[in-house]
Structure formats: C-alpha cells, structure tokens
Design a protein around this motif. Structure first.
Motif, PDB file in Angstrom:
ATOM      1  N   UNK A  39       2.382  10.219 -15.840  1.00 47.88           N
ATOM      2  CA  UNK A  39       1.187  11.016 -15.582  1.00 47.88           C
ATOM      3  C   UNK A  39       0.501  10.553 -14.294  1.00 47.88           C
ATOM      4  N   UNK A  40       0.318   9.239 -14.141  1.00 48.53           N
ATOM      5  CA  UNK A  40      -0.331   8.715 -12.935  1.00 48.53           C
ATOM      6  C   UNK A  40       0.529   8.915 -11.701  1.00 48.53           C
ATOM      7  N   UNK A  41       1.845   8.729 -11.840  1.00 50.03           N
ATOM      8  CA  UNK A  41       2.725   8.908 -10.684  1.00 50.03           C
ATOM      9  C   UNK A  41       2.764  10.368 -10.230  1.00 50.03           C
ATOM     10  N   UNK A  42       2.621  11.273 -11.163  1.00 50.81           N
ATOM     11  CA  UNK A  42       2.570  12.690 -10.816  1.00 50.81           C
ATOM     12  C   UNK A  42       1.321  12.984  -9.976  1.00 50.81           C
ATOM     13  N   UNK A  43       0.203  12.395 -10.357  1.00 48.03           N
ATOM     14  CA  UNK A  43      -1.033  12.568  -9.586  1.00 48.03           C
ATOM     15  C   UNK A  43      -0.894  11.918  -8.211  1.00 48.03           C
ATOM     16  N   UNK A  44      -0.261  10.739  -8.171  1.00 49.53           N
ATOM     17  CA  UNK A  44      -0.059  10.043  -6.891  1.00 49.53           C
ATOM     18  C   UNK A  44       0.806  10.873  -5.952  1.00 49.53           C
ATOM     19  N   UNK A  45       1.842  11.500  -6.471  1.00 43.16           N
ATOM     20  CA  UNK A  45       2.725  12.310  -5.630  1.00 43.16           C
ATOM     21  C   UNK A  45       1.973  13.522  -5.075  1.00 43.16           C
ATOM     22  N   UNK A  46       1.134  14.143  -5.927  1.00 49.07           N
ATOM     23  CA  UNK A  46       0.340  15.283  -5.461  1.00 49.07           C
ATOM     24  C   UNK A  46      -0.601  14.870  -4.337  1.00 49.07           C
ATOM     25  N   UNK A  47      -1.332  13.759  -4.551  1.00 47.13           N
ATOM     26  CA  UNK A  47      -2.304  13.322  -3.554  1.00 47.13           C
ATOM     27  C   UNK A  47      -1.622  12.893  -2.261  1.00 47.13           C
ATOM     28  N   UNK A  48      -0.433  12.288  -2.367  1.00 42.71           N
ATOM     29  CA  UNK A  48       0.294  11.846  -1.172  1.00 42.71           C
ATOM     30  C   UNK A  48       0.774  13.027  -0.345  1.00 42.71           C
ATOM     31  N   UNK A  49       1.056  14.144  -0.992  1.00 40.90           N
ATOM     32  CA  UNK A  49       1.476  15.351  -0.258  1.00 40.90           C
ATOM     33  C   UNK A  49       0.296  16.024   0.435  1.00 40.90           C
ATOM     34  N   UNK A  50      -0.919  15.702  -0.011  1.00 40.85           N
ATOM     35  CA  UNK A  50      -2.124  16.343   0.550  1.00 40.85           C
ATOM     36  C   UNK A  50      -2.963  15.301   1.265  1.00 40.85           C
ATOM     37  N   UNK A  51      -2.375  14.636   2.261  1.00 45.31           N
ATOM     38  CA  UNK A  51      -3.039  13.518   2.934  1.00 45.31           C
ATOM     39  C   UNK A  51      -4.268  13.946   3.719  1.00 45.31           C
ATOM     40  N   UNK A  52      -4.385  15.222   4.025  1.00 46.67           N
ATOM     41  CA  UNK A  52      -5.577  15.675   4.732  1.00 46.67           C
ATOM     42  C   UNK A  52      -6.792  15.715   3.806  1.00 46.67           C
ATOM     43  N   UNK A  53      -6.546  15.727   2.494  1.00 46.93           N
ATOM     44  CA  UNK A  53      -7.631  15.785   1.516  1.00 46.93           C
ATOM     45  C   UNK A  53      -7.825  14.472   0.765  1.00 46.93           C
ATOM     46  N   UNK A  54      -6.721  13.720   0.551  1.00 39.32           N
ATOM     47  CA  UNK A  54      -6.773  12.564  -0.330  1.00 39.32           C
ATOM     48  C   UNK A  54      -6.294  11.288   0.366  1.00 39.32           C
ATOM     49  N   UNK A  55      -6.917  10.179  -0.019  1.00 41.58           N
ATOM     50  CA  UNK A  55      -6.354   8.848   0.238  1.00 41.58           C
ATOM     51  C   UNK A  55      -6.069   8.256  -1.130  1.00 41.58           C
ATOM     52  N   UNK A  56      -4.819   7.887  -1.390  1.00 40.22           N
ATOM     53  CA  UNK A  56      -4.431   7.439  -2.730  1.00 40.22           C
ATOM     54  C   UNK A  56      -3.631   6.157  -2.655  1.00 40.22           C
ATOM     55  N   UNK A  57      -3.864   5.262  -3.617  1.00 42.12           N
ATOM     56  CA  UNK A  57      -3.050   4.061  -3.769  1.00 42.12           C
ATOM     57  C   UNK A  57      -2.672   3.930  -5.243  1.00 42.12           C
ATOM     58  N   UNK A  58      -1.390   3.620  -5.467  1.00 45.85           N
ATOM     59  CA  UNK A  58      -0.869   3.477  -6.828  1.00 45.85           C
ATOM     60  C   UNK A  58      -0.423   2.039  -7.050  1.00 45.85           C
ATOM     61  N   UNK A  59      -0.888   1.427  -8.122  1.00 49.78           N
ATOM     62  CA  UNK A  59      -0.514   0.059  -8.472  1.00 49.78           C
ATOM     63  C   UNK A  59       0.353   0.131  -9.718  1.00 49.78           C
ATOM     64  N   UNK A  60       1.627  -0.218  -9.553  1.00 52.14           N
ATOM     65  CA  UNK A  60       2.608  -0.067 -10.623  1.00 52.14           C
ATOM     66  C   UNK A  60       2.438  -1.113 -11.716  1.00 52.14           C
ATOM     67  N   UNK A  61       2.985  -0.896 -12.921  1.00 52.75           N
ATOM     68  CA  UNK A  61       2.702  -1.771 -14.061  1.00 52.75           C
ATOM     69  C   UNK A  61       3.432  -3.106 -14.075  1.00 52.75           C
TER      70      UNK A  61
END
Length: 493
Positions: A39-61
């Motif tokens: 679920x979190x990785x899906x959100x991270x992938x979406x935000x990474x594709x929209x770099x003009x709108x989002x800055x995202x960082x994902x910390x893996x388990x």
C-alpha cells in the motif's frame, strides 16, 4: 488528490491504494499479510511519477547494514538519483544504514545553510546543529551518544567514554540512529512548493518499546518545528506497535486507519481525546513489566526531557518512564486514571507524579495509592539549573556564574533579559521560587556551555548517589528529599 492554493492535500491515491482524510501523521494499522507495505509503495510510486507536485521519501521495513559512510553507496547515490529509491522499493535493503549515514551528513550541511540564511535562528544562541538535530538523535539512545568528531560523526559509550565502531553498537541503537537520520533528512529537505510525504514502513522493527515511543516523540517534535509548512507535510506509517501508536496519538496531528486484506481504501480518523489521555500508559506496559520502570507523570515537555536524560545518565539506576501530562489539569486526570487502572494490571503497582512548585512553599501533596505525588521545592524544573551540582556540570560555581553574568550584562546593555539576569546574579536564594523560564538557556549561553539546559539538569540528577541524601546537597533540596529518596533511589539497597 484534492489541492487548493495552500497545497492542502486530503487524499493520496496510487494505482490501487487510496488513503483518505489525510492528516499530518497518518497511522496505517493491520495484520501481517494485509498489504500495508505494498500500500505504501503504491503511494510512493504515484508520488514519484508526479515530481512536479510531490516530494516523497520511502523508508523500507528491513534496514540492514551499519551506520557508517560507504564510498560505494556515495558513488551510487551520486551517479543515479533514483538509485536509493530503487534499492528501497523492496522489503530488503542491505545497505540501508550506510545510506542513512550519508544522508545525515548531508542533513548537517543543509542545516548549516539554513542557519546561515535564517537570521532568527542564527541570532538565537540556543540553536545550532547539536541542539536542533544531534540532541534529537541522542534522545533515542540510552547507552551511547552520537557526537561530532574531527572528520565524521562518532559513537561514544556513556559508560566509559570510549569511541565505538558503528559495527559494535546494538542493532536497536543502530536502527534508531538510522531512522532518526532519515526523519531529520526528510524535514530538512522539504520543498515548500510541493506536497511532502514521508512513508515509514514498520519503523518499530527491532526497537525496544521505549525506543518506539521516543521515535514517535521525534516525529511530533519535527512537525512542531516545521508547523508553518504543516499544510504540505504528511507522514504516513504502517505499524503493529502499540507504544509507537500511543506515543503518536498524544498529538493533534494524528489520524489512524486500518488496512484489511483485499481492501485498498484506508479511511483515516482523528485520534480521540480519550485515547490521547491514556496513551502513555497503554504504550508502556511491556517495559514496565520487564525493567520495573515506574510511570513518572510530569507537567510538561521540559520536565520529560530532563528525566529522560537523567535516566540515561544514571545507566539504569533511575527506573522511571516519563509520562507527559501537558497541563496541571491533565496531570490530575492521569493520576486518577493511574489509580483506577494500575491495580488491575500489576500485583505491586507503583507510579509517581511530580508537579511544579509554582511559588508554593511547604505544602506537600497527599499521596493517592498507588501514586505517590510530589511538588518541586522550587518554582519549576529549570530553577534546578542554578544549583551547585548543575553549575558543576557546566564547569563552574555560583560565584563563577555571578561573575560571568555581570560581565555579560555589561556587554549587552540592550538585551531584553538583562534585568532578570541582573536580578538572578544578586539573588540570595538564586530565584528559587521565581519563574526564570525566559532565561534558562541564556544561563547556559552566559557560561559558554553548549549543552541544552535540560541535558545539564538531567545529567546532574542522573549523577546523584544515595549517600548524597545524608549530606547537604542543594540539588536534592530543590527537587525535594522525599521525592529523591522514593523515585531516584527507589531500588537502592
């Protein structure tokens, strides 16, 4: 995603994942196999594709490796901007902590640049990288500290002062430092023109319940620091940890949702006032059972930081878990809650509550078993800073402080706190029963002490010995002899 002029985002939607009613801290709970990581990785992938709108960082388990800089990691990060993201897109990240060490070093550079360009920070003598960043990492540690070395950061044992290799520290401590580095780096790289998302996937892994709770406090503290950008920050985390959830729940920033198997929409709901009130107790039962820690209900965050430092400095002798009430009224509510609950959980329950003196002299509080209640024998915990043992931690005496204070007064004729410093230096009782909150860190600055005032007081308390009770000791007098005997030396032979 819904946005307005302020960049306020109320939902995040990936290819399948859908997170609604977004808050600043968003807790995603669910059983193993429910799909929280995906679920979190899906959100991270979406935000990474929209770099003009989002800055995202994902910390893996799964965060493997050691917290030390690695040239290969640096090369990979420099050659490929997406390398770090790609290596953390799966549950296993073999060099996670080495990358965290690189990011923490970069966070230092970013903070120093911010310091140089922000007059309100630069002109504040209480703020620097050590107080604003390094101290936050060390609040997560018990037996070691992370310090600035000549060329790099070093770990130092609090037991003997020896430096330690990153490979030699415990997995929990290494985990805590890496996570803190990732969190600090995220906040120091926030992009105000975008919506900023930090995704923490099971940050409680490998952490003792105490560390889980402290990690929650770190996240809240960073949001407090960046509250002017709160409308464009979201921390989203998945966890099974009740200590972490309860630590975070004691905040207005938090909403909680549940991820179920095959259900891809998580609807977040704000935490209730009742949950925030009882959170500290539900968040700590394991530690209480294992280490015989007792809850110490405190009136404010300053007191909490002092007693956390005192417990660390004492190397296990002071067995308390500071619980933040936030106000006198909430302190009373937590006392009542403790009286009603602890007897149903433990055979021999014990808890403590310590209130500010607030100018009240010689009016002890009645105990409410199993709670023992005390009042400081000074106005507030910062007044303890002027006692001889605390001054000794700063390398001086009362006479030395008076001389330094008067020198400072002469050199700062226009400073707004000049009158109060002058009054303090001329006081017969060191303003024991007067409010000195405005000048508590200034006292340290006058003495050229780089330690935050809470660390000074906590270290002095943690250094107390049982034999000090039989001698004239100003620190014990300010704290209250009965409280010191019952709380600090509760388990003394």
């Amino acid at each position: 995603m819904k946005t307005g002029a302020t960049l306020k985002v109320t939902e995040l939607k990936g290819q399948t994942a859908h997170l609604t009613n977004l808050n600043n801290i968003n807790i995603n709970m669910g059983r193993n196999g429910a799909g929280k990581s995906r679920f979190l990785r899906d959100i991270e992938e979406m935000a990474s594709r929209s770099k003009q709108l989002f800055y995202v960082r994902y910390v893996s388990p799964e965060r493997a490796g050691s917290f030390k800089r690695d040239g290969n990691v640096l090369t990979n990060m420099s050659d490929n901007p997406d390398w770090l993201r790609q290596t953390r897109a799966v549950n296993q990240a073999s060099n996670f902590k080495a990358a965290s060490a690189m990011l923490f070093r970069e966070a230092e550079t970013l903070y120093l640049r911010r310091l140089a360009s922000t007059p309100e920070i630069r002109m504040d003598p209480t703020r620097n990288f050590e107080t604003d960043r390094l101290s936050k990492v060390n609040q997560l540690l018990t037996n070691i500290s992370l310090e600035m070395g000549n060329a790099d950061f070093v770990f130092r044992s609090l037991a003997d002062g020896q430096t330690l290799s990153p490979d030699a520290i415990s997995s929990g401590e290494s985990e805590a430092v890496a996570l803190a580095s990732e969190i600090l780096y995220f906040f120091d790289t926030i992009e105000p023109a975008k919506f900023n998302i930090l995704l923490l996937d099971e940050p409680d892994v490998h952490l003792h319940p105490d560390l889980q709770a402290r990690l929650g406090k770190l996240i809240i503290a960073m949001l407090d620091e960046f509250k002017n950008l709160a409308d464009r920050i979201a921390v989203c985390l998945s966890t099974h940890s009740s200590p972490l959830v309860c630590s975070l729940a004691d905040s207005q920033y938090v909403s909680i949702g549940t991820k179920s198997f095959a259900v891809e929409t998580v609807e977040l709901k704000p935490t209730s006032a009742e949950l925030r009130k009882v959170a500290p107790f539900f968040g700590h039962p394991l530690s209480l059972s294992l280490s015989e820690d007792a809850a110490l209900i405190l009136e404010g965050e300053d007191d909490e930081r002092v007693w956390q430092q005192a417990a660390r400095t004492s190397q296990g002798r002071i067995k308390v878990f500071p619980v933040l009430a936030g106000s006198v009224d909430q302190q009373g509510e937590l006392e009542t809650f403790c009286v009603d609950l602890l007897g149903t959980l433990y055979d021999n329950p014990v808890a403590f509550s310590l209130r500010d003196g607030d100018g009240v002299v010689d009016q002890p509080l009645e105990h409410r078993q199993p709670i023992k209640r005390y009042r400081l024998q000074c106005y507030a915990i910062e007044n303890v800073l002027l006692t001889d043992p605390c001054l000794a931690v700063m390398g001086t005496t009362w006479e030395g402080f008076v001389a330094a204070a008067m020198k400072w007064v002469g050199e700062n004729p226009e400073h707004p706190d000049r009158t109060l410093i002058t009054e303090l230096a001329g006081s017969d009782d060191r303003l024991r029963h007067k409010k000195i909150k405005k000048i508590r860190q200034l006292v340290c600055a006058v003495l050229e002490c780089k330690k935050p005032w809470e660390v000074v007081v906590g270290q002095a308390i943690g250094a107390l010995r049982n034999e000090d009770l039989a001698n004239s000791n100003m620190l014990i007098s300010f704290l209250g002899a009965e409280m010191v005997s019952d709380v600090i030396f509760r388990n003394a032979a």
